[in-house]
Write a protein that holds these residues in place. Structure first.
Motif, short mmCIF file in Angstrom:
data_model
loop_
_atom_site.label_atom_id
_atom_site.label_comp_id
_atom_site.label_asym_id
_atom_site.label_seq_id
_atom_site.Cartn_x
_atom_site.Cartn_y
_atom_site.Cartn_z
N ALA A 128 -0.51 0.22 -9.17
CA ALA A 128 -1.84 0.43 -8.59
C ALA A 128 -2.62 -0.87 -8.53
N HIS B 238 -0.83 -0.30 -4.61
CA HIS B 238 -0.09 0.90 -4.23
C HIS B 238 -0.85 2.16 -4.65
N ARG B 239 -0.60 3.24 -3.93
CA ARG B 239 -1.20 4.53 -4.24
C ARG B 239 -0.19 5.31 -5.08
N VAL B 240 -0.56 5.63 -6.31
CA VAL B 240 0.41 6.09 -7.29
C VAL B 240 0.09 7.49 -7.80
N THR B 241 1.13 8.30 -7.93
CA THR B 241 1.06 9.56 -8.66
C THR B 241 2.01 9.45 -9.85
N GLU C 105 -8.83 6.66 -12.45
CA GLU C 105 -8.87 6.81 -11.00
C GLU C 105 -7.53 7.20 -10.39
N LEU C 106 -6.45 7.09 -11.16
CA LEU C 106 -5.12 7.39 -10.62
C LEU C 106 -4.82 8.88 -10.70
N ASP C 107 -3.82 9.30 -9.94
CA ASP C 107 -3.41 10.70 -9.87
C ASP C 107 -2.40 10.98 -10.98
N GLY D 18 0.78 -1.23 0.00
CA GLY D 18 0.00 0.00 0.00
C GLY D 18 0.81 1.28 0.00
N ARG E 136 2.85 4.67 -0.96
CA ARG E 136 2.64 5.76 -1.91
C ARG E 136 3.85 5.80 -2.85
N SER F 194 2.95 2.68 -13.42
CA SER F 194 1.97 3.21 -12.48
C SER F 194 0.73 2.33 -12.40
#
Length: 236
Positions: free
Chosen positions: A57, A61-64, A82-84, A39, A41, A53
């Motif tokens: 995800a 994982h939380r991805v930018t 939905e991703l950044d 999980g 970032r 990315s």
């Protein structure tokens, strides 16, 4: 204007999207996640069309993802809205207001900036994330023993010709690319600054990373002269 500002248009991006097989992305993400907690970032810069990315995800994982190419970001956003996703210059990372547990610079994207710019980029990454993974195919030990003069490939419906020249005085690889899909042709020159593994290690340490491990590929083998690529893992 920086060379990469308008290099990654649709023809170039179509070629690279077709050239990289899913198995390669999976192996690279396997390697990356070995240094990330569940999980975590993750900042992916530059993220290109989002292949790392999106797979990160998918694994929780939380991805930018940040990239200067409008075409690449639009493609990534269409695949995973939905991703950044952020369109921006890696040279201006300090203005992005992002914090991560892990940063990655994959796809042989390190070395796009001049030396001072690369130093700032690494310092910005060190302020963002305590762990950094860099995939650097233009390290001197990987590049110079087997530098081809010309390379021809076809992928994604695009034919590519790359003609390499090494600038000894500047320590730069100059690649004259021609992309064509039969109707359109794009010609651009890529400039990548070449460092030895030791030079990159010193730059990472100067940026604030206390330790640096060097690998020759995603299988975790040691980096050595003639390795296919350099994967550097730096920790604050």
């Amino acid at each position: 204007m920086k060379w990469y500002t308008d290099f990654f248009t649709d023809l170039a991006n179509d070629f690279w999207r077709g050239a990289v097989q899913p198995a390669q992305t999976s192996a690279e993400v396997d390697f990356i996640t070995g240094f990330a907690a569940p999980g975590a970032r993750v900042l992916d810069v530059p993220c290109g069309s989002g292949r790392h990315s999106i797979e990160l995800a998918r694994r929780g994982h939380r991805v930018t993802g940040l990239d200067i190419s409008a075409d690449a970001i639009a493609h990534a956003r269409a695949l995973a809205p939905e991703l950044d996703w952020r369109q921006g210059d890696l040279a201006e990372l300090a203005g992005q207001d992002v914090v991560a547990d892990l940063a990655i610079c994959m796809g042989n994207s390190f070395g796009y900036l001049d030396h001072a710019g690369s130093q700032r980029f690494l310092a910005d990454l060190a302020s963002v994330a305590p762990i950094l993974v860099i995939d650097y195919g233009c390290s001197a030990e990987a590049l110079l023993p087997q530098l081809p003069g010309e390379l021809r490939m076809s992928a994604g419906g695009v034919d590519m010709v790359a003609v390499n020249t090494y600038d000894v005085a500047g320590g730069r690889l100059l690649i004259d690319f021609t992309f064509t899909d039969g109707e359109r042709t794009q010609r651009s020159t890529c400039v990548q600054h070449v460092y030895t593994a030791a030079e990159l290690t010193r730059m990472l340490q100067a940026a604030g990373y206390a330790s640096v491990d060097l690998y020759g590929d995603t299988d975790g083998g040691a980096f050595e002269v003639g390795s296919h690529r350099l994967l550097a893992v730096a920790r604050r």
